[in-house]
Design an enzyme around this catalytic site. Structure first.
Site, PDB file in Angstrom:
ATOM      1  N   ALA A  41       0.859  -1.180   0.000  1.00  0.00           N
ATOM      2  CA  ALA A  41       0.000   0.000   0.000  1.00  0.00           C
ATOM      3  C   ALA A  41       0.896   1.231   0.000  1.00  0.00           C
ATOM      4  CB  ALA A  41      -0.929  -0.004   1.209  1.00  0.00           C
ATOM      5  N   SER A  42       0.271   2.400  -0.005  1.00  0.00           N
ATOM      6  CA  SER A  42       1.046   3.631  -0.140  1.00  0.00           C
ATOM      7  C   SER A  42       1.823   3.974   1.129  1.00  0.00           C
ATOM      8  CB  SER A  42       0.118   4.787  -0.500  1.00  0.00           C
ATOM      9  OG  SER A  42      -0.956   4.854   0.409  1.00  0.00           O
ATOM     10  N   ALA A  66       2.596   1.435   3.744  1.00  0.00           N
ATOM     11  CA  ALA A  66       3.398   0.299   4.222  1.00  0.00           C
ATOM     12  C   ALA A  66       3.220  -0.879   3.280  1.00  0.00           C
ATOM     13  CB  ALA A  66       2.979  -0.093   5.639  1.00  0.00           C
ATOM     14  N   GLN A  67       4.118  -1.853   3.406  1.00  0.00           N
ATOM     15  CA  GLN A  67       3.921  -3.118   2.720  1.00  0.00           C
ATOM     16  C   GLN A  67       4.235  -4.248   3.679  1.00  0.00           C
ATOM     17  OE1 GLN A  67       6.527  -2.196  -0.674  1.00  0.00           O
ATOM     18  NE2 GLN A  67       7.735  -4.011  -0.163  1.00  0.00           N
ATOM     19  N   VAL A  68       3.683  -5.427   3.390  1.00  0.00           N
ATOM     20  CA  VAL A  68       3.708  -6.560   4.323  1.00  0.00           C
ATOM     21  C   VAL A  68       4.532  -7.694   3.712  1.00  0.00           C
ATOM     22  CG1 VAL A  68       2.324  -8.197   5.647  1.00  0.00           C
ATOM     23  CG2 VAL A  68       1.441  -5.894   5.186  1.00  0.00           C
ATOM     24  N   ASP A 124     -12.707  -0.118  10.206  1.00  0.00           N
ATOM     25  CA  ASP A 124     -12.659  -0.355   8.762  1.00  0.00           C
ATOM     26  C   ASP A 124     -12.821  -1.847   8.460  1.00  0.00           C
ATOM     27  OD1 ASP A 124     -12.405   0.268   6.100  1.00  0.00           O
ATOM     28  OD2 ASP A 124     -10.219   0.267   6.101  1.00  0.00           O
TER      29      ASP A 124
END
Length: 564
Positions: free
Chosen positions: A143-144, A146-148, A297
């Site tokens: 994602a903009s 963070a990344q996993v 969310d």
């Protein structure tokens, strides 16, 4: 124009301002930019994208809601998050905009492993290879912000590493400053009777986004949820590994489950879909009713179904809070709707609600009665919860009643939960699930424990008042006797009038100065006094020249403001 220039003087911010304005104009939101009263920059933005606009003429045929979503996605992470915030505010935007903003995509191309590895080393204080058995360089999600990545601890447990992108804090800080500056300009040019302050909205967004950027806060929320649902047979919350977490890194238990909207996968795993819909709704309502802390969310990407049937919530960056009093008021509100009691509804709505003007109580009761009549006799299957909630919020807006932001977040979450439930079971109805929870809340309110706690709180408040009252009275009397008693009065809505008067007086002064120069120069020319230039007095010609320059400057200022 000057306030705009003073928002941020560094070059990167100015380039970003220009980029934001260009994107807004490109997607057809000239009217929004015009409300900022920065015509010079609007014209610059128009010139910058005029050539692009010819190539993007197809955009003009798209609905405004879709163009807004596309513009926010193009502007990047801060504006995507801002759009997601707006999607929780049916009091600000029509239902069509809310539905479109719910489609905002926060998926971007992943960063190369070398950049993520460097960020992991910075956060962990050592290379990730020395702390984990293995780390998969291919991200599970990007994602903009963070990344996993998947990793394995030395003891064999599988974990997920949520890593912030390098430099994202500076990008967001710049965008937030620009957003606040634009909100200030918008507020200066908006109707003062508006229910919502653009500046207040952006400052609340700044607070929530900075909380979301601090992964330790998300980790604490996870721990609270895990404690609240310890041993629950229907809901599971992943474990946090604190030794491998920081403000920019969150290490969690890796959850391998089926996405809740993967209907074929759920059927193959042998799950009962209608039962999953009911159980998921009850898990969420338990968060609201019993704990006052709920997932903000709960979209399908954040819900997994484990092999044993438990539902697992993911991504706790956005959570809502309801204190005990607000939960009880929410129960009374729903009870009033069920009982068709407009007096109870009006009393609840007028309690602890900020209002910008006097409320017409008979008109409020009439509108509430009409609203209830529209839905009271309908079968539950025919009730659209999203439409019901947005109509109710619109009713409150007409009467200048505003709900807290957490209740707006709850509204969106409930609509999302109902959408998931109806995908799992076409006969699912959220209102049927809410009703027993309302009864539980009301029963809790009448319990001896709750009544005793309320009584104790009232006694404590009265005791504090009795303790402070003599001192307060004495202080007032002393100030009255010494003529030092002051009352501060604030007259709202005069700022723009004062600014316009100041501008008008400056223009009037300029006009007087120009007129004086012309008259004085004419007298000098008539008398022929002083040194000559081209057969005319030089001093008179100088006066005419200065008057012409000042007049041109004044004319440009008047014309650029758009108001003759």
């Amino acid at each position: 124009m000057l306030p705009f220039l003073h928002l941020d003087r560094n070059l990167r911010s100015l380039r970003r301002y220009r980029e934001i304005l260009a994107v807004l104009v490109t997607y057809g939101f000239d009217h929004l930019v015009e409300q900022l009263n920065i015509d010079y920059y609007l014209e610059r933005a128009r010139r910058l994208i005029r050539r692009q606009r010819q190539q993007l003429s197809a955009l003009e045929r798209l609905p405004a809601e879709q163009r807004l979503r596309m513009a926010l996605e193009e502007l990047g992470p801060t504006f995507i998050k801002f759009g997601q915030l707006l999607s929780t505010r049916p009091d600000l935007l029509p239902a069509s905009y809310i539905r479109e903003l719910n489609r905002l995509q926060d998926h971007v191309a992943p960063l190369p492993w070398s950049a993520i590895e460097q960020r992991l080393t910075t956060e962990l204080g050592a290379p990730p290879q020395s702390l984990f058995g293995t780390v998969d360089p291919t991200p599970l999600a990007a994602a903009s912000i963070a990344q996993v990545h998947r990793a394995r601890l030395h003891d064999g447990r599988q974990v997920a590493l949520k890593v912030q992108r390098p430099g994202i804090e500076a990008v967001i800080a710049t965008d937030l400053d620009i957003l606040e500056g634009l909100a200030g300009l918008l507020e200066n040019n908006q109707d003062r009777t508006s229910l919502v302050s653009p500046l207040q909205l952006v400052r609340e967004f700044r607070r929530t986004l900075y909380r979301e950027l601090d992964f330790t806060k998300e980790a604490h929320s996870l721990c609270r949820f895990r404690s609240n649902f310890a041993g629950d047979p229907h809901l599971y919350v992943p474990e946090v590994f604190w030794d491998y977490s920081s403000e920019a890194l969150l290490t969690l238990e890796l959850i391998d489950g089926c996405k809740i909207d993967d209907l074929d996968g759920l059927r193959r795993a042998g799950h009962d879909l209608p039962e999953l819909a009911r159980r998921g709704a009850q898990c969420f309502l338990t968060q609201v009713v019993h704990h006052g802390l709920f997932h903000g969310d709960p979209h399908p990407g954040n819900l997994r179904v484990l092999a044993d049937g438990r539902i697992c919530f993911l991504d706790f960056g956005m959570v809502g809070h309801l204190d005990d009093e607000l939960r009880q008021q929410l129960a009374s509100l729903l009870l009033g709707l069920f009982r068709k009691d407009t007096d109870m509804l009006a009393e609840v709505l007028l309690t602890r609600r900020p209002r910008t003007s006097e409320i017409d109580l008979p008109a409020l009761r009439r509108d509430l009665l009409e609203f209830i009549d529209d839905y009271h006799q309908r079968p539950l299957k025919q009730i659209d919860s999203f439409k019901l909630m947005t109509e109710f919020i619109a009713l409150m807006g007409r009467h200048h009643i505003r709900f807290p932001a957490d209740l707006m977040l709850l509204t969106k979450a409930l609509v999302t939960i109902e959408g998931i439930g109806r995908r799992l079971d076409p006969d699912f109805n959220l209102i049927e699930q809410i009703e027993p929870n309302v009864r539980a809340l009301l029963k809790q309110r009448l319990s001896s424990e709750h009544l005793g706690r309320q009584t104790l709180n009232c006694l404590r408040a009265y005791l504090d008042l009795a303790r402070s009252l003599p001192h307060d009275i004495r202080e007032v009397l002393l100030r009255l006797n010494s003529n030092s008693f002051k009352i501060d009065l604030e007259h709202r809505g005069l700022e723009r009038l004062i600014r316009d008067l100041d501008k008008s007086s400056n223009r009037l002064s300029f006009s007087f100065l120009i007129g004086s120069l012309i008259i004085g120069s004419s007298l000098i020319v008539q008398t022929g006094a002083g040194p000559q230039l081209f057969g005319l007095p030089a001093l008179g010609l100088l006066g005419y020249s200065i008057a012409a320059l000042l007049g041109l400057w004044l004319a440009i200022g008047v014309l650029s403001s758009g108001r003759l």
